[in-house]
Design an enzyme around this catalytic site. Structure first.
Site, PDB file in Angstrom:
ATOM      1  N   ASN A 128      -4.019  -2.795  -0.531  1.00 42.25           N
ATOM      2  CA  ASN A 128      -4.386  -4.088   0.057  1.00 42.25           C
ATOM      3  C   ASN A 128      -3.323  -4.584   1.028  1.00 42.25           C
ATOM      4  OD1 ASN A 128      -6.602  -3.918  -1.550  1.00 42.25           O
ATOM      5  ND2 ASN A 128      -6.198  -5.769  -2.742  1.00 42.25           N
ATOM      6  N   ILE A 129      -3.760  -5.299   2.036  1.00 44.02           N
ATOM      7  CA  ILE A 129      -2.835  -5.752   3.075  1.00 44.02           C
ATOM      8  C   ILE A 129      -1.753  -6.669   2.514  1.00 44.02           C
ATOM      9  CG2 ILE A 129      -4.205  -7.766   3.733  1.00 44.02           C
ATOM     10  CD1 ILE A 129      -3.465  -7.053   6.685  1.00 44.02           C
ATOM     11  N   LYS A 130      -2.054  -7.381   1.440  1.00 43.21           N
ATOM     12  CA  LYS A 130      -1.041  -8.276   0.865  1.00 43.21           C
ATOM     13  C   LYS A 130       0.139  -7.500   0.293  1.00 43.21           C
ATOM     14  CE  LYS A 130      -3.399  -8.550  -3.599  1.00 43.21           C
ATOM     15  NZ  LYS A 130      -4.100  -9.438  -4.559  1.00 43.21           N
ATOM     16  N   GLY A 131      -0.092  -6.235  -0.119  1.00 42.22           N
ATOM     17  CA  GLY A 131       0.990  -5.338  -0.480  1.00 42.22           C
ATOM     18  C   GLY A 131       1.730  -5.656  -1.757  1.00 42.22           C
ATOM     19  N   PHE A 132       3.025  -5.296  -1.751  1.00 42.70           N
ATOM     20  CA  PHE A 132       3.841  -5.377  -2.966  1.00 42.70           C
ATOM     21  C   PHE A 132       5.308  -5.347  -2.574  1.00 42.70           C
ATOM     22  CE2 PHE A 132       6.176  -2.714  -6.108  1.00 42.70           C
ATOM     23  CZ  PHE A 132       6.184  -3.614  -7.170  1.00 42.70           C
TER      24      PHE A 132
END
Length: 250
Positions: A128-132
């Site tokens: 997901n673009i929100k990432g980590f």
């Protein structure tokens, strides 16, 4: 055995004291017998003079324990084999450039949690673009086409979608480990991919999860295994390294 500069023992109160703390459950009703069984197990595990610091019942027929004490074992660091990253970490811009220049098309990534595993936190963190951990996920990379199939995807369905989508890589996240379900699922998927695709067209199988050992890729039939703490750039850099054939620097 004589100590060497590379030999280490656990650290508790003082250097080299060997102190560890372990917890476990035994299928024995709580009481003196269960406590004695816990201490005997601790000694067989190599804990010298174990102290039973916590003991409580779990239902009628089980007991939970915490044991503390010094282990007789030591570890020789020279004998340990680890999987070292053999490629540089790339920025999104560097990864996009390598894909564009080397492939001349978008790199197709298919991700899922397979079997009965419904824990999508791991696969979402990577895709997901929100990432980590302050990094954006693979959806952020403009030269990557990312398809996240979500949770509880069957192996046949994932293999079918890999064929339909022309996947370059299949990313699988597994968190559920009861009865080694994560290992069984990955082995099944690896076998199905090899049965469906010719070797030169088979998508990379990349596996991740907190209970995987990165050194078991060959045993599982995977191309790469990522463990705890993996970030999107780790995965993106590996995919670019493995699929573009670029001599990467950075």
């Amino acid at each position: 055995m004589p100590r060497t500069a590379t030999t280490v023992r656990p650290y508790g109160d003082t250097t080299d004291d060997g102190m560890v703390q372990v917890s476990f459950t035994l299928p024995v009703p709580h009481g003196p017998l269960a406590d004695g069984a816990a201490l005997q197990l601790a000694r067989k595990m190599g804990i010298d003079r174990p102290l039973l610091v916590h003991s409580k019942p779990i239902g009628r027929d089980f007991s939970f324990f915490v044991v503390y004490g010094p282990v007789v074992h030591e570890v020789d660091l020279d004998e340990i084999e680890v999987v070292e990253r053999e490629y540089p970490l790339l920025t999104a811009k560097e990864a996009n450039s390598a894909v564009s220049e080397r492939l001349g098309r978008k790199l197709v990534v298919l991700g899922a949690c397979i079997g009965t595993d419904a824990h999508t936190v791991g696969i979402d963190a990577i895709l997901n673009i929100k990432g980590f951990a302050g990094e954006k996920g693979l959806e952020y990379y403009k030269e990557l086409k990312v398809l996240n199939l979500g949770a509880q995807v069957s192996v046949p369905e994932l293999v079918r979608r890999a064929r339909v989508e022309g996947a370059d890589a299949v990313l699988v996240s597994q968190v559920v480990t009861q009865r080694d379900a994560h290992l069984t699922n990955v082995k099944e998927l690896a076998a199905e991919l090899r049965a469906e695709f010719a070797e030169h067209e088979r998508p990379l199988l990349v596996v991740g999860g907190p209970r995987f050992d990165p050194g078991t890729a060959a045993e599982l039939g995977a191309d790469r295994v990522f463990g705890r703490g993996t970030t999107p750039s780790d995965v993106a850099s590996y995919l670019v390294h493995a699929l573009t054939g670029a001599e990467l620097t950075g």
